[in-house]
Design a protein around this motif. Structure first.
Motif, PDB file in Angstrom:
ATOM      1  N   UNK A   1       0.680  -1.265  -0.307  1.00 21.86           N
ATOM      2  CA  UNK A   1      -0.215   0.479   0.045  1.00 21.86           C
ATOM      3  C   UNK A   1       0.851   1.268   0.048  1.00 21.86           C
ATOM      4  N   UNK A   2       1.909   1.308   0.438  1.00 19.22           N
ATOM      5  CA  UNK A   2       2.594   2.254   0.193  1.00 19.22           C
ATOM      6  C   UNK A   2       3.501   2.976  -0.793  1.00 19.22           C
ATOM      7  N   UNK A   3       3.301   2.199  -1.962  1.00 12.27           N
ATOM      8  CA  UNK A   3       4.179   2.759  -2.792  1.00 12.27           C
ATOM      9  C   UNK A   3       3.097   3.756  -3.454  1.00 12.27           C
ATOM     10  N   UNK A   4       4.065   4.885  -3.723  1.00 13.16           N
ATOM     11  CA  UNK A   4       3.303   5.862  -4.554  1.00 13.16           C
ATOM     12  C   UNK A   4       3.470   5.638  -6.124  1.00 13.16           C
ATOM     13  N   UNK A   5       2.081   5.480  -6.678  1.00 17.71           N
ATOM     14  CA  UNK A   5       1.290   5.278  -8.117  1.00 17.71           C
ATOM     15  C   UNK A   5       1.492   6.282  -8.668  1.00 17.71           C
ATOM     16  N   UNK A   6       2.830   5.954  -9.669  1.00 16.07           N
ATOM     17  CA  UNK A   6       2.088   6.543 -11.200  1.00 16.07           C
ATOM     18  C   UNK A   6       2.242   6.741 -12.698  1.00 16.07           C
ATOM     19  N   UNK A   7       1.711   5.581 -12.811  1.00 11.15           N
ATOM     20  CA  UNK A   7       1.850   5.371 -14.028  1.00 11.15           C
ATOM     21  C   UNK A   7       0.474   5.588 -14.395  1.00 11.15           C
ATOM     22  N   UNK A   8      -0.072   6.064 -15.700  1.00  4.76           N
ATOM     23  CA  UNK A   8      -0.364   7.096 -16.523  1.00  4.76           C
ATOM     24  C   UNK A   8      -1.602   5.633 -16.666  1.00  4.76           C
ATOM     25  N   UNK A   9      -1.320   4.588 -17.362  1.00  3.41           N
ATOM     26  CA  UNK A   9      -2.301   3.643 -17.306  1.00  3.41           C
ATOM     27  C   UNK A   9      -2.655   2.506 -16.299  1.00  3.41           C
ATOM     28  N   UNK A  10      -2.811   2.966 -15.050  1.00  6.11           N
ATOM     29  CA  UNK A  10      -2.749   1.380 -14.192  1.00  6.11           C
ATOM     30  C   UNK A  10      -3.652   0.436 -14.659  1.00  6.11           C
ATOM     31  N   UNK A  11      -3.542  -1.008 -14.491  1.00  4.19           N
ATOM     32  CA  UNK A  11      -4.583  -2.139 -15.210  1.00  4.19           C
ATOM     33  C   UNK A  11      -5.685  -2.060 -13.167  1.00  4.19           C
ATOM     34  N   UNK A  12      -6.714  -2.367 -13.486  1.00  4.11           N
ATOM     35  CA  UNK A  12      -7.452  -2.251 -12.257  1.00  4.11           C
ATOM     36  C   UNK A  12      -7.961  -2.508 -11.374  1.00  4.11           C
ATOM     37  N   UNK A  13      -7.935  -1.850 -10.575  1.00  5.08           N
ATOM     38  CA  UNK A  13      -8.126  -2.275  -8.515  1.00  5.08           C
ATOM     39  C   UNK A  13      -9.360  -3.081  -8.612  1.00  5.08           C
ATOM     40  N   UNK A  14      -8.462  -4.325  -8.511  1.00  2.00           N
ATOM     41  CA  UNK A  14      -9.516  -5.215  -7.613  1.00  2.00           C
ATOM     42  C   UNK A  14      -9.532  -4.800  -5.781  1.00  2.00           C
TER      43      UNK A  14
ATOM     44  N   UNK B   1       2.476 -13.755   1.177  1.00  3.12           N
ATOM     45  CA  UNK B   1       2.233 -12.845   2.585  1.00  3.12           C
ATOM     46  C   UNK B   1       4.214 -13.407   2.923  1.00  3.12           C
ATOM     47  N   UNK B   2       4.581 -14.318   2.910  1.00  4.04           N
ATOM     48  CA  UNK B   2       5.723 -14.484   3.147  1.00  4.04           C
ATOM     49  C   UNK B   2       6.854 -14.036   2.483  1.00  4.04           C
ATOM     50  N   UNK B   3       6.843 -13.183   1.342  1.00  5.15           N
ATOM     51  CA  UNK B   3       7.694 -12.679   0.093  1.00  5.15           C
ATOM     52  C   UNK B   3       8.210 -11.371   1.459  1.00  5.15           C
ATOM     53  N   UNK B   4       7.158 -10.257   1.879  1.00  6.83           N
ATOM     54  CA  UNK B   4       8.125  -9.691   2.836  1.00  6.83           C
ATOM     55  C   UNK B   4       8.262  -8.335   2.578  1.00  6.83           C
ATOM     56  N   UNK B   5       7.666  -7.843   3.326  1.00 11.18           N
ATOM     57  CA  UNK B   5       7.000  -5.680   2.873  1.00 11.18           C
ATOM     58  C   UNK B   5       8.068  -5.198   1.903  1.00 11.18           C
ATOM     59  N   UNK B   6       9.581  -5.555   1.771  1.00 15.31           N
ATOM     60  CA  UNK B   6      10.264  -4.678   1.600  1.00 15.31           C
ATOM     61  C   UNK B   6      10.292  -4.707  -0.198  1.00 15.31           C
ATOM     62  N   UNK B   7       9.070  -6.005  -1.095  1.00 16.38           N
ATOM     63  CA  UNK B   7       9.100  -6.191  -2.227  1.00 16.38           C
ATOM     64  C   UNK B   7       8.018  -5.530  -2.288  1.00 16.38           C
ATOM     65  N   UNK B   8       8.750  -4.201  -3.495  1.00 18.69           N
ATOM     66  CA  UNK B   8       6.947  -3.550  -4.063  1.00 18.69           C
ATOM     67  C   UNK B   8       5.748  -3.592  -4.416  1.00 18.69           C
ATOM     68  N   UNK B   9       6.612  -4.867  -5.000  1.00 15.57           N
ATOM     69  CA  UNK B   9       5.394  -5.385  -6.151  1.00 15.57           C
ATOM     70  C   UNK B   9       6.315  -6.596  -6.459  1.00 15.57           C
ATOM     71  N   UNK B  10       4.806  -7.994  -5.984  1.00 17.23           N
ATOM     72  CA  UNK B  10       4.914  -8.979  -6.576  1.00 17.23           C
ATOM     73  C   UNK B  10       3.784  -8.773  -8.220  1.00 17.23           C
ATOM     74  N   UNK B  11       4.346 -10.012  -9.049  1.00 14.11           N
ATOM     75  CA  UNK B  11       3.026 -10.021 -10.292  1.00 14.11           C
ATOM     76  C   UNK B  11       3.595 -11.015 -10.899  1.00 14.11           C
TER      77      UNK B  11
END
Length: 252
Positions: free
Chosen positions: A122-135, A164-174
């Motif tokens: 949640x702490x990531x400041x999203x700046x992308x022009x075209x974000x995918x849909x928020x689920x 959940x086990x990956x860690x909060x220092x990892x901004x995104x998993x996709x």
């Protein structure tokens, strides 16, 4: 009264010295990272390349979309074991705009999924022009997806537990086509990247369990255009399964 010329000269010299100092410092950091990554690849029996211009363009979601595809630096390519078997992996620094913004780790799956699922802290400041849909929230992360209906079938309790086990220092998993990827901080050590590869390897096992009855059409084809993708390095004596991954951390 005007400023004497010698004052401007001193200022210019000082600026040059300071700028050169920053440049040398950054170069020293990059050289240190290069040596560390090269040594890690050697210990694991993996391939190392200083630069790959094409690799970041293989993906278009997650951190690649956030920072730009840029250039892959200090690239490590090989294979590793997960609980469901051996999978291909990449690790590289993503350089965009002249700086390394993040470290990308990728684990291949056999199947290509028809949906892109991005799980952001949640702490990531999203700046992308075209974000995918928020689920919506998925565990401690927020899911952005290219297709909500297809994503719901992919996001299971097992997937939530694995992320959940990956860690909060990892901004995104996709999840994108035939890969599970993650973005780590630029200064991540080999031991942290080892843990990250195990973590996204578990996600890969969830979204792509090995199944003898699976439809072969769902498998990811070989990517012969990329020589690094064809590497099948020899396993190290410690690479006998995820249960012994902690030992790899200690060696790194």
């Amino acid at each position: 009264m005007g400023v004497p010329a010698w004052v401007w000269f001193v200022i210019a010299v000082a600026a040059f010295v300071v700028g050169g100092g920053f440049l040398l410092r950054d170069r020293a950091v990059l050289t240190s990272r290069n040596r560390e990554r090269r040594r890690w690849a050697g210990l694991r029996g993996w391939q190392f390349a200083e630069t790959d211009m094409a690799l970041p363009r293989r993906w278009s979601g997650g951190a690649v979309a956030y920072y730009g595809d840029g250039v892959a630096r200090d690239v490590v390519a090989g294979t590793t074991f997960t609980s469901d078997g051996r999978r291909k992996v990449y690790v590289y620094d993503l350089e965009a705009g002249g700086r390394v913004n993040t470290v990308i780790a990728a684990v291949q799956t056999r199947r290509k999924h028809p949906v892109v699922v991005e799980l952001w802290v949640p702490s990531t400041p999203f700046q992308r022009e075209h974000m995918p849909e928020l689920l919506g929230p998925v565990g401690q992360r927020y899911a952005f997806v290219s297709d909500i209906a297809a994503a719901r079938a992919l996001i299971t309790p097992d997937l939530v537990d694995a992320t959940e086990e990956i860690g909060r220092d990892i901004a995104v998993v996709w999840v994108e086509e035939g890969w599970v990827l993650a973005a780590a901080p630029p200064n991540s050590s080999p031991s942290r990247l080892e843990r990250l590869l195990r973590g996204i390897g578990e996600v890969a096992d969830v979204v792509d369990p090995f199944d003898a009855d699976a439809d072969p059409a769902g498998e990811v084809p070989e990517q012969s255009a990329d020589p690094a993708a064809e590497v099948e390095p020899q396993a190290t004596p410690d690479e006998t399964g995820t249960a012994r991954g902690a030992k790899s951390d200690a060696e790194a």
